[in-house]
Design a protein around this motif. Structure first.
Motif, PDB file in Angstrom:
ATOM      1  N   PRO A   1       1.925   5.370 -20.371  1.00 14.70           N
ATOM      2  CA  PRO A   1       1.947   6.077 -19.194  1.00 14.70           C
ATOM      3  C   PRO A   1       1.794   5.293 -17.856  1.00 14.70           C
ATOM      4  N   LEU A   2       2.497   5.654 -16.736  1.00 12.27           N
ATOM      5  CA  LEU A   2       2.699   5.168 -15.891  1.00 12.27           C
ATOM      6  C   LEU A   2       1.602   5.347 -14.591  1.00 12.27           C
ATOM      7  N   PRO A   3       1.099   4.133 -14.131  1.00 14.24           N
ATOM      8  CA  PRO A   3       0.294   4.501 -13.117  1.00 14.24           C
ATOM      9  C   PRO A   3       0.370   5.419 -11.667  1.00 14.24           C
TER      10      PRO A   3
ATOM     11  N   VAL B   1       1.402  11.310  -6.855  1.00 18.30           N
ATOM     12  CA  VAL B   1       2.275  11.804  -5.652  1.00 18.30           C
ATOM     13  C   VAL B   1       3.755  11.801  -6.013  1.00 18.30           C
ATOM     14  N   SER B   2       4.372  13.053  -5.755  1.00 21.79           N
ATOM     15  CA  SER B   2       5.807  13.039  -5.864  1.00 21.79           C
ATOM     16  C   SER B   2       6.683  12.401  -4.603  1.00 21.79           C
TER      17      SER B   2
ATOM     18  N   PHE C   1       7.259   6.497   0.451  1.00 23.38           N
ATOM     19  CA  PHE C   1       7.528   5.331  -0.504  1.00 23.38           C
ATOM     20  C   PHE C   1       6.313   5.001  -1.099  1.00 23.38           C
ATOM     21  N   PRO C   2       6.410   4.720  -2.800  1.00 21.93           N
ATOM     22  CA  PRO C   2       5.154   4.737  -3.458  1.00 21.93           C
ATOM     23  C   PRO C   2       4.406   3.360  -3.190  1.00 21.93           C
ATOM     24  N   PRO C   3       3.071   3.372  -3.488  1.00 19.64           N
ATOM     25  CA  PRO C   3       2.444   1.941  -3.464  1.00 19.64           C
ATOM     26  C   PRO C   3       2.946   1.163  -4.656  1.00 19.64           C
ATOM     27  N   LEU C   4       2.794  -0.004  -4.386  1.00 19.89           N
ATOM     28  CA  LEU C   4       3.099  -1.191  -5.463  1.00 19.89           C
ATOM     29  C   LEU C   4       1.783  -1.564  -5.976  1.00 19.89           C
TER      30      LEU C   4
ATOM     31  N   ILE D   1       0.815  -1.310  -0.096  1.00 20.63           N
ATOM     32  CA  ILE D   1      -0.005   0.150   0.057  1.00 20.63           C
ATOM     33  C   ILE D   1       0.765   1.344  -0.117  1.00 20.63           C
ATOM     34  N   GLY D   2       2.083   1.133   0.297  1.00 17.40           N
ATOM     35  CA  GLY D   2       3.068   2.368   0.295  1.00 17.40           C
ATOM     36  C   GLY D   2       2.945   3.065   1.650  1.00 17.40           C
ATOM     37  N   SER D   3       3.577   4.217   1.583  1.00 15.93           N
ATOM     38  CA  SER D   3       3.620   5.089   2.783  1.00 15.93           C
ATOM     39  C   SER D   3       3.654   6.557   2.293  1.00 15.93           C
TER      40      SER D   3
END
Length: 152
Positions: free
Chosen positions: A150-152, A84-85, A47-50, A41-43
């Motif tokens: 395009p990346l999600p 989100v950056s 840290f991005p969600p996977l 789920i990421g933080s």
């Protein structure tokens, strides 16, 4: 006789897929979940969600190659994921075996991926292991991939 052989072969492959997924989950829990959290789920902003993303990225040959490069070489620098950056650092996991890398990436690709999720093999990693990439090269690969798919 052929039906019996086909049945046992199918059953053996199904058991192997389940074992591969269980190995991937165990590796994920011990190596990845500290940053990307349980079930990927990421933080937020760290840290991005996977979950729901990696399977989509792996849906193209270029996406699969990019993900393999990230696991083998790590990733540092700015990126955007799910609008989100992030400015972070992901270490290389090249110390893991090709089989373990394939198992964990197959597991992560299955998280909230509709349909049949992409599968990675040890051979996918073996073929890339001798071609290390620098962080700037991986970020450039990500940009090119985003322009193509395009990346999600």
């Amino acid at each position: 006789m052929l039906k019996c052989t086909t049945f046992f072969l199918t059953a053996a492959l199904a058991a192997l897929s389940v074992a591969h997924a269980e190995d991937g989950l165990a590796i994920y829990n011990s190596r990845c979940s500290v940053c990307h959290q349980a079930a990927g789920i990421g933080s937020p902003s760290q840290f991005p969600p996977l979950s729901g993303r990696i399977g989509k990225i792996a849906g193209s040959p270029e996406g699969k190659a990019y993900l393999i490069h990230v696991l083998l070489n790590g990733l540092h620098g700015p990126l955007e994921a799910s609008d989100v950056s992030y400015m972070g650092y992901m270490p290389s996991f090249k110390s893991l075996s090709d089989e373990d890398l394939a198992a964990v990436l197959t597991y992560v690709s299955s998280l909230n991926t509709p349909g049949t999720p992409p599968v990675f093999s040890a051979g996918d990693f073996r073929s890339q292991r001798d071609s290390p990439k620098k962080a700037k090269d991986i970020l450039a690969e990500r940009e090119a991939l985003d322009a193509l798919h395009p990346l999600p």
